[in-house]
Motif scaffolding. Structure first.
Motif, PDB file in Angstrom:
ATOM      1  N   TYR A 137       0.838  -1.192   0.000  1.00 17.49           N
ATOM      2  CA  TYR A 137       0.000   0.000   0.000  1.00 17.49           C
ATOM      3  C   TYR A 137       0.878   1.250   0.000  1.00 17.49           C
ATOM      4  O   TYR A 137       1.889   1.273   0.692  1.00 17.49           O
ATOM      5  CB  TYR A 137      -0.925   0.020   1.235  1.00 17.49           C
ATOM      6  N   PRO A 138       0.561   2.265  -0.784  1.00 19.15           N
ATOM      7  CA  PRO A 138      -0.695   2.544  -1.497  1.00 19.15           C
ATOM      8  C   PRO A 138      -0.677   2.184  -2.985  1.00 19.15           C
ATOM      9  O   PRO A 138      -1.390   2.795  -3.774  1.00 19.15           O
ATOM     10  CB  PRO A 138      -0.812   4.060  -1.323  1.00 19.15           C
ATOM     11  N   PHE A 139       0.145   1.191  -3.371  1.00 23.93           N
ATOM     12  CA  PHE A 139       0.267   0.859  -4.788  1.00 23.93           C
ATOM     13  C   PHE A 139      -0.432  -0.448  -5.135  1.00 23.93           C
ATOM     14  O   PHE A 139      -0.603  -1.335  -4.299  1.00 23.93           O
ATOM     15  CB  PHE A 139       1.748   0.754  -5.171  1.00 23.93           C
ATOM     16  N   SER A 140      -0.822  -0.564  -6.391  1.00 26.78           N
ATOM     17  CA  SER A 140      -1.350  -1.808  -6.938  1.00 26.78           C
ATOM     18  C   SER A 140      -0.943  -1.873  -8.397  1.00 26.78           C
ATOM     19  O   SER A 140      -0.477  -0.886  -8.971  1.00 26.78           O
ATOM     20  CB  SER A 140      -2.879  -1.881  -6.803  1.00 26.78           C
ATOM     21  N   ASP A 155      -3.263   8.487  -8.833  1.00 25.15           N
ATOM     22  CA  ASP A 155      -2.130   8.716  -9.719  1.00 25.15           C
ATOM     23  C   ASP A 155      -1.795   7.381 -10.372  1.00 25.15           C
ATOM     24  O   ASP A 155      -2.167   6.312  -9.864  1.00 25.15           O
ATOM     25  CB  ASP A 155      -0.920   9.245  -8.930  1.00 25.15           C
ATOM     26  N   SER A 156      -1.109   7.422 -11.494  1.00 27.07           N
ATOM     27  CA  SER A 156      -0.727   6.195 -12.180  1.00 27.07           C
ATOM     28  C   SER A 156       0.510   6.436 -13.027  1.00 27.07           C
ATOM     29  O   SER A 156       0.794   7.563 -13.442  1.00 27.07           O
ATOM     30  CB  SER A 156      -1.876   5.686 -13.060  1.00 27.07           C
ATOM     31  N   GLU A 157       1.234   5.373 -13.255  1.00 30.55           N
ATOM     32  CA  GLU A 157       2.423   5.408 -14.106  1.00 30.55           C
ATOM     33  C   GLU A 157       2.584   4.015 -14.693  1.00 30.55           C
ATOM     34  O   GLU A 157       2.891   3.062 -13.976  1.00 30.55           O
ATOM     35  CB  GLU A 157       3.661   5.798 -13.289  1.00 30.55           C
ATOM     36  N   GLY A 158       2.305   3.879 -15.991  1.00 32.45           N
ATOM     37  CA  GLY A 158       2.325   2.554 -16.595  1.00 32.45           C
ATOM     38  C   GLY A 158       1.267   1.669 -15.960  1.00 32.45           C
ATOM     39  O   GLY A 158       0.104   2.061 -15.859  1.00 32.45           O
TER      40      GLY A 158
END
Length: 230
Positions: A137-140, A155-158
């Motif tokens: 967390y906080p990524f998936s 937010d997003s990146e790829g």
């Protein structure tokens, strides 16, 4: 729509270096605010209990870690609870069938392993054994660019999605980004492996009263004991 098996192969092919690049670009540092461990506020004023997916083996690891940390015996129900989705209140108590487990919560709806010091700084009392959803967390990862496993991204990146957290946008070292990326890939693979095993093991249990939890190991009672096959 791709099969789970095809998505699993995608997950296995994820580049840790590319995931780390994305994490570095977004930026992150945990501020120990505890927001990801506590019950969420809702519009009606009733707190929504903390809900984080827990795999069966992670629940057993947490049991052992908690017993070592607090020098007392921990029951399955002290560590894990049935996912609330699909469960309703019947005449004789909770009933219904649900999928997977959530980390146990206290009377306030916070993670049972979360604590704060007098200054309000949060800490996990089983930090080294926390499950993958907490480690990442906080990524998936959104395979195919569509999945939002933890709600809407801010937010997003790829393929990397970042979810609401006050620690986003802060500097992160390459080593920390790579460690987080490796855990993120592991989680993506594990989630799909669990989903495939759950799908293959699933059998509706209308013959059982109360709550039935289906996970990758089969149908279980809320206390973690397995139900005999029909």
């Amino acid at each position: 729509m791709e099969s789970l098996e095809a998505e699993l192969e995608q997950a296995k092919d994820l580049s840790v270096a590319e995931l780390a690049d994305a994490i570095e670009t977004i930026g992150f540092e945990c501020t120990r605010c505890g927001a990801c461990c506590k019950a969420a506020d809702t519009d009606d004023g009733e707190p929504e209990p903390h809900t984080a997916t827990l795999f069966p083996d992670e629940a057993r690891e947490l049991q052992g870690a908690a017993e070592d940390a607090f020098d007392e015996e921990y029951d399955w129900r002290d560590v894990a609870r049935p996912m609330p989705y699909g469960i309703s209140e019947g005449d004789d108590g909770p009933e219904g069938e649900t999928f997977e487990w959530a980390i146990g919560t206290d009377d306030c709806g916070n993670c049972t392993f979360y604590e704060e010091d007098e200054g309000g700084t949060g800490a996990c009392t089983v930090h080294d054994s926390r499950p993958l959803v907490c480690r990442t967390y906080p990524f998936s990862v959104a395979l195919g660019g569509t999945s939002q496993p933890m709600g809407e991204a801010v937010d997003s990146e790829g393929m990397v999605r970042a979810h609401e957290c006050e620690g986003l946008g802060r500097d992160i070292t390459r080593e920390e980004a790579e460690d987080l990326a490796a855990a993120l890939k592991e989680r993506a693979v594990r989630e799909l492996e669990e989903a495939i095993d759950l799908r293959d093991a699933y059998e509706p249990r209308p013959d059982v009263d109360g709550v039935v939890v289906h996970d990758s190991e089969g149908a279980k009672r809320p206390d973690g004991t397995r139900l005999e096959p029909r």
